[in-house]
Motif scaffolding. Structure first.
Motif, PDB file in Angstrom:
ATOM      1  N   GLN A 624     -10.039  14.147  -0.502  1.00 35.09           N
ATOM      2  CA  GLN A 624      -8.533  13.480  -0.979  1.00 35.09           C
ATOM      3  C   GLN A 624      -8.878  12.059  -1.306  1.00 35.09           C
ATOM      4  OE1 GLN A 624      -4.143  13.971   0.935  1.00 35.09           O
ATOM      5  NE2 GLN A 624      -5.892  15.002   2.255  1.00 35.09           N
ATOM      6  N   ARG A 625      -7.934  11.614  -1.999  1.00 28.82           N
ATOM      7  CA  ARG A 625      -7.883  10.190  -2.241  1.00 28.82           C
ATOM      8  C   ARG A 625      -6.627   9.462  -2.012  1.00 28.82           C
ATOM      9  NH1 ARG A 625      -8.390   6.928  -8.150  1.00 28.82           N
ATOM     10  NH2 ARG A 625      -6.473   8.070  -8.737  1.00 28.82           N
ATOM     11  N   ILE A 626      -6.481   8.500  -1.185  1.00 28.92           N
ATOM     12  CA  ILE A 626      -5.236   7.970  -0.879  1.00 28.92           C
ATOM     13  C   ILE A 626      -5.268   6.544  -1.385  1.00 28.92           C
ATOM     14  CG2 ILE A 626      -4.202   6.908   1.325  1.00 28.92           C
ATOM     15  CD1 ILE A 626      -5.787   8.411   3.044  1.00 28.92           C
ATOM     16  N   VAL A 627      -4.165   6.398  -2.469  1.00 29.23           N
ATOM     17  CA  VAL A 627      -4.067   5.263  -3.275  1.00 29.23           C
ATOM     18  C   VAL A 627      -2.774   4.272  -2.725  1.00 29.23           C
ATOM     19  CG1 VAL A 627      -3.782   4.710  -5.735  1.00 29.23           C
ATOM     20  CG2 VAL A 627      -4.778   6.825  -5.142  1.00 29.23           C
ATOM     21  N   PHE A 628      -3.144   3.046  -2.445  1.00 27.91           N
ATOM     22  CA  PHE A 628      -2.082   2.345  -2.037  1.00 27.91           C
ATOM     23  C   PHE A 628      -1.792   1.273  -3.467  1.00 27.91           C
ATOM     24  CE2 PHE A 628      -3.928   3.025   2.020  1.00 27.91           C
ATOM     25  CZ  PHE A 628      -2.803   3.029   3.029  1.00 27.91           C
ATOM     26  N   THR A 629      -0.630   1.207  -3.556  1.00 32.05           N
ATOM     27  CA  THR A 629      -0.442   0.536  -4.802  1.00 32.05           C
ATOM     28  C   THR A 629       0.596  -0.774  -4.506  1.00 32.05           C
ATOM     29  OG1 THR A 629      -0.076   2.368  -6.341  1.00 32.05           O
ATOM     30  CG2 THR A 629       0.953   0.427  -7.095  1.00 32.05           C
ATOM     31  N   HIS A 630       0.259  -2.070  -4.903  1.00 31.97           N
ATOM     32  CA  HIS A 630       0.766  -3.236  -4.505  1.00 31.97           C
ATOM     33  C   HIS A 630       2.207  -3.183  -5.431  1.00 31.97           C
ATOM     34  CE1 HIS A 630       1.117  -7.323  -3.637  1.00 31.97           C
ATOM     35  NE2 HIS A 630       0.212  -7.312  -2.848  1.00 31.97           N
ATOM     36  N   LYS A 631       3.299  -3.453  -4.577  1.00 31.87           N
ATOM     37  CA  LYS A 631       4.460  -3.566  -5.419  1.00 31.87           C
ATOM     38  C   LYS A 631       4.905  -4.653  -6.132  1.00 31.87           C
ATOM     39  CE  LYS A 631       6.532  -1.025  -1.367  1.00 31.87           C
ATOM     40  NZ  LYS A 631       7.585  -0.827  -0.286  1.00 31.87           N
ATOM     41  N   SER A 632       4.087  -5.941  -5.992  1.00 28.88           N
ATOM     42  CA  SER A 632       4.309  -7.021  -6.694  1.00 28.88           C
ATOM     43  C   SER A 632       2.899  -8.006  -6.583  1.00 28.88           C
ATOM     44  CB  SER A 632       5.483  -7.854  -6.151  1.00 28.88           C
ATOM     45  OG  SER A 632       5.205  -8.262  -4.893  1.00 28.88           O
ATOM     46  N   PRO A 633       2.097  -7.390  -7.470  1.00 24.24           N
ATOM     47  CA  PRO A 633       0.718  -8.107  -7.403  1.00 24.24           C
ATOM     48  C   PRO A 633       0.873  -9.532  -7.881  1.00 24.24           C
ATOM     49  CG  PRO A 633       0.900  -6.606  -9.079  1.00 24.24           C
ATOM     50  CD  PRO A 633       1.868  -6.265  -8.311  1.00 24.24           C
ATOM     51  N   LYS A 634       0.045 -10.310  -7.427  1.00 20.80           N
ATOM     52  CA  LYS A 634       0.021 -11.892  -7.954  1.00 20.80           C
ATOM     53  C   LYS A 634      -1.372 -12.175  -8.549  1.00 20.80           C
ATOM     54  CE  LYS A 634       3.815 -12.846  -5.742  1.00 20.80           C
ATOM     55  NZ  LYS A 634       4.359 -11.735  -5.135  1.00 20.80           N
ATOM     56  N   LEU A 635      -1.395 -13.200  -9.302  1.00 23.32           N
ATOM     57  CA  LEU A 635      -2.567 -13.852  -9.888  1.00 23.32           C
ATOM     58  C   LEU A 635      -3.639 -14.220  -8.720  1.00 23.32           C
ATOM     59  CD1 LEU A 635      -1.440 -15.919 -12.962  1.00 23.32           C
ATOM     60  CD2 LEU A 635      -2.587 -13.640 -12.952  1.00 23.32           C
ATOM     61  N   LYS A 636      -3.090 -14.665  -7.675  1.00 26.15           N
ATOM     62  CA  LYS A 636      -3.859 -15.224  -6.732  1.00 26.15           C
ATOM     63  C   LYS A 636      -3.245 -14.557  -5.224  1.00 26.15           C
ATOM     64  CE  LYS A 636      -5.776 -19.225  -4.426  1.00 26.15           C
ATOM     65  NZ  LYS A 636      -6.124 -20.969  -4.575  1.00 26.15           N
ATOM     66  N   GLY A 637      -4.097 -13.926  -4.532  1.00 23.68           N
ATOM     67  CA  GLY A 637      -3.505 -13.546  -3.263  1.00 23.68           C
ATOM     68  C   GLY A 637      -4.473 -13.155  -2.203  1.00 23.68           C
ATOM     69  N   LYS A 638      -3.768 -12.717  -0.875  1.00 21.07           N
ATOM     70  CA  LYS A 638      -4.756 -12.212   0.071  1.00 21.07           C
ATOM     71  C   LYS A 638      -4.004 -10.778   0.653  1.00 21.07           C
ATOM     72  CE  LYS A 638      -6.458 -16.887   1.511  1.00 21.07           C
ATOM     73  NZ  LYS A 638      -6.551 -17.602   2.605  1.00 21.07           N
ATOM     74  N   HIS A 639      -4.680 -10.123   1.191  1.00 17.53           N
ATOM     75  CA  HIS A 639      -4.049  -8.854   1.945  1.00 17.53           C
ATOM     76  C   HIS A 639      -5.163  -8.455   2.855  1.00 17.53           C
ATOM     77  CE1 HIS A 639      -5.239  -6.755  -1.889  1.00 17.53           C
ATOM     78  NE2 HIS A 639      -6.113  -6.054  -0.842  1.00 17.53           N
ATOM     79  N   SER A 640      -4.820  -7.560   3.875  1.00 13.18           N
ATOM     80  CA  SER A 640      -5.532  -7.076   4.904  1.00 13.18           C
ATOM     81  C   SER A 640      -5.151  -5.537   5.165  1.00 13.18           C
ATOM     82  CB  SER A 640      -5.462  -7.980   6.329  1.00 13.18           C
ATOM     83  OG  SER A 640      -6.150  -9.119   5.825  1.00 13.18           O
ATOM     84  N   PHE A 641      -5.942  -4.853   5.471  1.00 12.30           N
ATOM     85  CA  PHE A 641      -5.931  -3.548   5.978  1.00 12.30           C
ATOM     86  C   PHE A 641      -6.561  -3.648   7.560  1.00 12.30           C
ATOM     87  CE2 PHE A 641      -5.237  -2.757   1.590  1.00 12.30           C
ATOM     88  CZ  PHE A 641      -4.225  -1.796   1.612  1.00 12.30           C
ATOM     89  N   LYS A 642      -5.716  -2.980   8.382  1.00  7.40           N
ATOM     90  CA  LYS A 642      -6.397  -2.764   9.989  1.00  7.40           C
ATOM     91  C   LYS A 642      -6.681  -1.503  10.057  1.00  7.40           C
ATOM     92  CE  LYS A 642      -5.418  -3.424  14.904  1.00  7.40           C
ATOM     93  NZ  LYS A 642      -4.449  -3.950  15.911  1.00  7.40           N
ATOM     94  N   VAL A 643      -7.961  -1.045  10.382  1.00  8.49           N
ATOM     95  CA  VAL A 643      -8.438   0.135  10.913  1.00  8.49           C
ATOM     96  C   VAL A 643      -8.581   0.420  12.332  1.00  8.49           C
ATOM     97  CG1 VAL A 643     -10.060   2.072  10.247  1.00  8.49           C
ATOM     98  CG2 VAL A 643      -9.422   0.488   8.305  1.00  8.49           C
ATOM     99  N   SER A 644      -7.700   1.085  12.828  1.00  7.96           N
ATOM    100  CA  SER A 644      -7.788   1.334  14.104  1.00  7.96           C
ATOM    101  C   SER A 644      -7.896   2.993  14.698  1.00  7.96           C
ATOM    102  CB  SER A 644      -6.732   0.724  15.021  1.00  7.96           C
ATOM    103  OG  SER A 644      -5.408   1.445  14.430  1.00  7.96           O
ATOM    104  N   PHE A 645      -8.309   3.279  15.941  1.00  5.09           N
ATOM    105  CA  PHE A 645      -8.501   4.436  16.251  1.00  5.09           C
ATOM    106  C   PHE A 645      -7.922   4.966  17.492  1.00  5.09           C
ATOM    107  CE2 PHE A 645     -12.206   2.594  14.123  1.00  5.09           C
ATOM    108  CZ  PHE A 645     -12.438   3.341  13.158  1.00  5.09           C
ATOM    109  N   GLU A 646      -7.575   6.260  17.633  1.00 10.41           N
ATOM    110  CA  GLU A 646      -7.007   6.918  18.819  1.00 10.41           C
ATOM    111  C   GLU A 646      -7.945   7.862  19.219  1.00 10.41           C
ATOM    112  OE1 GLU A 646      -3.248   8.334  17.773  1.00 10.41           O
ATOM    113  OE2 GLU A 646      -2.516   6.772  16.339  1.00 10.41           O
TER     114      GLU A 646
END
Length: 646
Positions: A624-646
């Motif tokens: 399965q492919r999960i696709v996140f799509t940025h709502k307002s991409p910029k020419l220059k930017g930063k972002h993070s995803f945090k992966v945690s566990f239960e």
């Protein structure tokens, strides 16, 4: 069929560009031709395997002998079939390999089963059937597979080409001559004469006169598993069949010198960019060749203590995740039916206790019923390894497994890291590299995560090998594309194939409880993606059991930005800002900012020859492919995803 689906690397496959070639030539330097000539036992004096039932009984448990005899008895009605032109033409006409493979490999497997049983029992029950098998194989126009003779479909018998399975066949016939040569002579001396004549024409003469033109013998670029796989079998055939001792020594030396071409292409850390599943056809084949040579030349200088041999061997346990799961970047399979006995024997030879223990673990703990162990079965490939393995069966059966997986691994020459959480339950693996690796996928910067031995974020792996797989259409197949790896899609464009598409500024840091891998993957994208810099950073806190995927980028256009995560687990989107990936009671959370990202999931196709294996590859779970799509991409930017566990 799963063995058949593992098959083949076409001549289209990239034999080079894996690493800078270093002219070490460690095998030829340790044992030049003159040393081979003086150290090699004469053919008639070399007896590497038991030849009589009493000799086998002294080496093996009776239960194992009985098992081999029973397998041969089950073949009482088996007739060795021919390979007609229509089947040989399947690959050229439709891209299909399986009809040919279903005959070709079964013939050789059954021949070895019958040979071993007859040698162990010694009653003559299987001799006629073995003779028919040998004769049938000698009658084949080509000992390799049609996929390896490019587009001609049928072989040119006046210009024999030595591929993987032509070399394997010569070793099989060498074993037949060794085990039953005397019996053949009682029936008709022309049988052994035929074995030698066919092997000489199809293998020895081509290797001695034109092998420099074969891609797997290229000494200017890195070569892949074809080289040690073929060299070890070429050597085996020469040792068993060649009566001219001077020519025999020359072919053995040429095998060692040829294998140096593979070793010269490895980086100093001995990394195998083809992946762990292919290591058993690459690094393990180096051991096959060395083990065979030192058996025939016991006084030769050994190279087992050389750092490159040591590191090449250690690669396989460094890439182990849990159970039969291994890292599987590029074409490597996620699960490997590993050969614990060859791991044990290799570890013992080079005095690596971890490799030896790992082999014992694989043999005894992954396959609790020793007699159902993959090492006991007659395999499609590496027949001389099979014989060596069964002679070590009693020894490994008495060992106890004390294997403990490594906590942290960094293999610099292929830019691969693996790290375990402090409680060993979570495994993160990632790599940089470039997009011209052997069996390449466009996957620079990809990563995978397992917990409790379960795949949660994955590299989907490869599909079935067909004519398209190693053709110009290869990167039309979704599993080779970066868009189906844990990577960004920039302005609708994924990474491209080629040596220049690479990770740069790669930096790995092990700070105890925190592991950081940072790289710029911007150059892995083509110019039309308009990527300037794309700094990707993975920070794994082994104590807190969380991983941050940090991205910092500069773009020349900002029409679209997506981030992909691949899984075979269940996906739950019900909580805004958190995607929950779960496999029963094992959960992984991808935490994200819902103000910035929208998210959806989809299932890649499993229809068509190339995708058939995805119906079973992950224990029946669909990719399965999960696709996140940025709502307002910029020419220059930063972002993070945090992966945690239960």
């Amino acid at each position: 069929m799963k063995y058949l689906n593992f098959l083949f690397v076409l001549m289209f496959c990239n034999f080079g560009l894996r690493a800078q070639v270093t002219d070490r030539n460690i095998l030829a330097a340790a044992t030049p031709l003159s040393a081979v000539e003086t150290s090699l036992l004469k053919k008639e004096a070399w007896k590497p395997y038991p030849l009589k039932p009493a000799e086998w009984a002294a080496k093996l448990p009776q239960k194992l002998i009985d098992m081999h005899i029973k397998e041969a008895e089950a073949l009482a009605d088996y007739q060795f079939p021919n390979l007609p032109a229509t089947i040989m033409l399947d690959f050229a006409r439709s891209g299909d390999r399986l009809r040919h493979s279903g005959i070709h490999f079964v013939k050789r497997v059954n021949l070895i089963k019958l040979l071993l049983a007859e040698s162990m029992e010694g009653k003559g029950r299987f001799v006629e059937q073995i003779m028919n098998g040998v004769w049938s194989i000698c009658e084949e126009s080509y000992w390799g597979v049609p996929a390896h003779i490019r587009n001609t479909g049928l072989p040119d018998v006046e210009n024999p080409y030595v591929d993987l399975f032509a070399a394997e066949t010569s070793a099989c016939l060498g074993l037949a001559d060794y085990f039953l040569g005397a019996e053949f002579d009682k029936i008709n001396p022309l049988i052994r004469k035929r074995i030698y004549a066919e092997t000489n024409e199809r293998i020895f003469i081509p290797m001695l006169t034109k092998s420099a033109g074969y891609g797997y013998m290229n000494r200017k670029v890195s070569v892949n598993n074809w080289n040690p796989w073929i060299m070890s079998n070429y050597m085996t055939a020469a040792l068993f069949l060649e009566k001219d001792e001077k020519r025999r020594a020359k072919m053995v030396f040429e095998s060692l010198y040829g294998m140096d071409a593979y070793l010269n292409g490895l980086g100093d850390d001995g990394g195998c960019d083809e992946g762990p599943s292919y290591w058993f056809a690459a690094g393990a084949c180096v051991f096959d060749g060395l083990d065979m040579f030192y058996s025939a030349a016991p006084n030769a200088i050994k190279v087992y203590d050389h750092p490159l041999i040591q590191k090449m061997a250690s690669y396989v346990y460094k890439t182990h995740i849990a159970g039969n799961y291994f890292t599987n970047f590029a074409d490597a399979d996620p699960t490997v039916e590993a050969d614990g006995v060859v791991l044990y024997r290799f570890g013992k030879a080079i005095k690596d206790p971890v490799l030896k223990d790992f082999g014992t673990y694989v043999f005894k703990e992954l396959y609790e019923n020793d007699y159902a162990n993959p090492a006991v079965k007659v395999p499609n490939f590496h027949q001389m390894r099979k014989v060596q393995n069964i002679l070590s069966f009693g020894e490994i059966s008495n060992e106890k497994s004390v294997y403990q997986p490594l906590s942290d691994v960094w293999i610099s020459d292929i830019q691969l890291m693996l790290s375990r959480s402090n409680d060993k339950k979570i495994v993160l693996a990632a790599h940089g590299g470039h997009n011209a690796e052997s069996h390449n996928h466009n996957d620079v910067g990809d990563f995978i995560i397992y917990k409790d031995g379960k795949p949660l974020l994955i590299d989907a792996g490869r599909g079935n090998y067909t004519a398209r797989t190693f053709s110009p259409e290869r990167y039309n197949l979704w599993f080779t594309q970066s868009e189906y790896h844990n990577l960004p899609i920039v302005n609708g464009i994924g990474q491209k194939v080629g040596r220049k598409f690479e990770a740069t500024e790669v930096n790995y840091e092990n700070m105890g409880n925190t592991i950081r891998l940072k790289m710029d993957i911007g150059k892995s994208y083509p110019e039309e993606a308009k990527v300037g810099k794309w700094n990707r950073e993975m920070v794994f806190n082994k104590d807190k059991q969380e991983m941050f995927l940090n991205e910092d980028y500069n773009l020349g256009a900002n029409s679209a930005l997506q981030q992909v995560f691949m899984t075979v687990a269940n996906v739950d989107f019900s909580i805004a800002g958190k995607v929950v990936i779960n496999d029963a009671d094992t959960k992984l959370n991808i935490n994200y900012d819902p103000k910035i990202w929208s998210v959806k999931a989809e299932f890649p196709s499993t229809e068509g020859m190339e995708y058939e294996s995805f119906k079973t590859k992950w224990k029946g779970k669909q990719v399965q492919r999960i696709v996140f799509t940025h709502k307002s991409p910029k020419l220059k930017g930063k972002h993070s995803f945090k992966v945690s566990f239960e």
